[in-house]
Enzyme design. Structure first.
Site, PDB file in Angstrom:
ATOM      1  N   ALA A 247       0.824  -1.208   0.000  1.00 39.82           N
ATOM      2  CA  ALA A 247       0.000   0.000   0.000  1.00 39.82           C
ATOM      3  C   ALA A 247       0.861   1.263   0.000  1.00 39.82           C
ATOM      4  CB  ALA A 247      -0.934  -0.016   1.201  1.00 39.82           C
ATOM      5  N   HIS A 248       0.179   2.397  -0.024  1.00 37.72           N
ATOM      6  CA  HIS A 248       0.825   3.707  -0.098  1.00 37.72           C
ATOM      7  C   HIS A 248       1.759   3.957   1.077  1.00 37.72           C
ATOM      8  CE1 HIS A 248      -1.882   5.180   3.075  1.00 37.72           C
ATOM      9  NE2 HIS A 248      -2.824   4.465   2.457  1.00 37.72           N
ATOM     10  N   ASN A 249       2.862   4.628   0.794  1.00 38.47           N
ATOM     11  CA  ASN A 249       3.843   5.066   1.796  1.00 38.47           C
ATOM     12  C   ASN A 249       4.609   3.939   2.474  1.00 38.47           C
ATOM     13  OD1 ASN A 249       1.540   7.522   2.258  1.00 38.47           O
ATOM     14  ND2 ASN A 249       3.677   8.156   2.013  1.00 38.47           N
TER      15      ASN A 249
END
Length: 343
Positions: A247-249
C-alpha cells in the site's frame, strides 16, 4: 556438456575451499533436473535432510552435494560424478544458467508499439507489440518491454530492467537497474486514500511516487501503490512474489523476501532482509526490524523487533505460538475437564 566443463565454469563462483569434486569421472551431461525425477545423463542437487536418501536411488549421472563425506562416499560407490559445496542450492542455481537462458528478444521496436516522440530510449532496447510508452519516459540501455506493457508519462526505467507482458507502470514511477516486473503487475497506481465526509467519502488525490531500487523483482499480479504525498519505496535486491499488495507510503528495506498473498497496509516499514511468508498481513504503520521473519498467515498489528520470528494472529513469538497451537488442539478435552469441575 562434459562434467569437467560444468565444474570448471562453476568453480569461480564459490570460494575454493568450499568446492570439491570427484575427478575420476567425466560423463556427458545433457540436462539439469530435480532429484526426484533425475535420469541418466542429467545433473541434480541434494541439500541433505529428507533428500539425502536419493543418493542411494537416483538415476542422475552427476550430483551437487553438501560438504558431507557420507553422501560423497555413497555417490562414489554408485559411480556418480559429484561436486560438493557449502551451499549446494546456490551452486545448483548457477548450474541452471549453464543449461537455460530465459527468453530475451533482440533489440527492436515493434511496428505496433506506440512510443511518444518525447520518450528517451537507450541503446539496445526492445519494445514489443502493442506496448505503450508515453510522454517523457526514459528507458535505460538494454531495457526490454514485452508486448502490451503500458508505461505512463514521466517514468524512469534503469538499465537492463525487464517489463513482462501486460504489466502497467503508472506516472512518475522510478525503477532502477536490473529490475524485473512480471506480467500483470501494477506499479504506482493510486493508493487507497479517502476522507470520510457526511456524503460518503472525499477522494484524496495521490500525488506521490513509487521508487524501486536496483535489482528489485515484482511477481505476477502484484501491486505497489503510490501515496498522497511522499513516496512508496522498495529497497535494492528485494524480491516480491505473485499476488502481493504493497500500500501507499510503505518503506521496504534491502534484500527482503515477500511470498505470495502478503498484504501490507499504508505506511508499513520493513528493515533489511525481512522475510514474510505467504498470506502475512500487516496493519497500518507497523514497523518490522532487520532480519525479522513472519511465518505463513501471521497477522501483524504492532511493531516487531529486529531478528524476531513471529507466528499467529495476532502475531506472537514463534515458540509461544507453538505452545498455543498445542493447547488449542486440546481445547475440547480441557473444556470437558472444566465442565466436570463446575459440577
Amino acid at each position: 556438456m562434459k562434467f569437467s566443463e560444468i565444474a570448471q565454469k562453476l568453480s569461480p563462483l564459490v570460494q575454493s575451499q568450499s568446492l570439491t569434486a570427484y575427478p575420476d569421472r567425466n560423463p556427458q551431461i545433457k540436462a539439469i533436473t530435480p532429484i526426484e525425477t533425475a535420469l541418466v545423463d542429467t545433473i541434480s542437487y541434494i541439500e541433505g535432510g529428507k533428500f539425502a536418501s536419493f543418493v542411494a536411488k537416483t538415476d542422475a549421472t552427476a550430483l551437487i552435494l553438501p560438504l558431507d563425506s557420507n553422501l560423497q562416499q555413497q555417490a562414489d560407490e554408485r559411480g556418480i560424478a559429484w561436486l560438493a559445496s557449502a551451499n549446494p542450492r546456490l551452486l545448483f542455481a548457477h548450474a541452471i544458467k549453464l543449461f537455460y537462458q530465459p527468453f530475451q528478444p533482440q533489440p527492436y521496436i515493434h511496428a505496433t508499439a506506440v512510443v511518444h516522440p518525447s520518450a528517451k530510449i537507450g541503446h539496445k532496447v526492445a519494445i514489443g507489440a502493442h506496448a505503450v510508452v508515453e510522454a517523457n519516459v526514459t528507458l535505460g540501455d538494454g531495457v526490454c518491454i514485452h508486448p502490451n506493457a503500458v508505461i505512463y508519462p514521466g517514468v524512469h526505467i534503469g538499465d537492463r530492467t525487464i517489463l513482462h507482458a501486460n504489466c502497467t507502470i503508472h506516472e512518475r514511477v522510478q525503477i532502477g537497474n536490473d529490475c524485473v516486473i512480471h506480467s500483470g503487475a501494477v506499479i504506482g497506481a493510486e493508493g487507497f486514500g479517502f476522507v470520510p465526509v457526511p456524503e460518503g467519502w472525499f477522494k484524496m488525490e495521490q500525488s506521490g511516487i513509487v521508487v524501486l531500487e536496483d535489482g528489485v523483482e515484482i511477481g505476477c499480479n502484484s501491486t505497489v501503490d503510490r501515496p498522497a504525498v511522499g513516496e512508496t519505496r522498495i529497497g535494492s535486491q528485494t524480491k516480491i512474489d505473485n499476488l502481493v499488495h504493497i500500500a501507499h507510503n510503505c518503506q521496504i528495506g534491502q534484500a527482503c523476501a515477500l511470498a505470495g498473498q502478503v498484504g501490507m497496509a499504508g505506511g508499513v516499514k520493513l528493515g533489511n532482509r525481512v522475510i514474510l511468508a505467504g498470506q502475512v498481513g500487516i496493519a497500518n504503520q507497523a514497523a518490522i526490524g532487520d532480519g525479522a521473519i513472519a511465518t505463513a498467515q501471521t497477522g501483524i498489528h504492532n511493531d516487531i523487533g529486529a531478528g524476531e520470528v513471529v507466528s499467529g494472529s495476532p502475531a506472537m513469538p514463534h515458540k509461544l505460538f507453538l505452545k498455543v497451537a498445542a493447547a488449542y488442539k486440546r481445547l475440547p478435552e480441557i473444556y470437558q475437564a472444566v465442565k466436570q469441575l463446575k459440577k
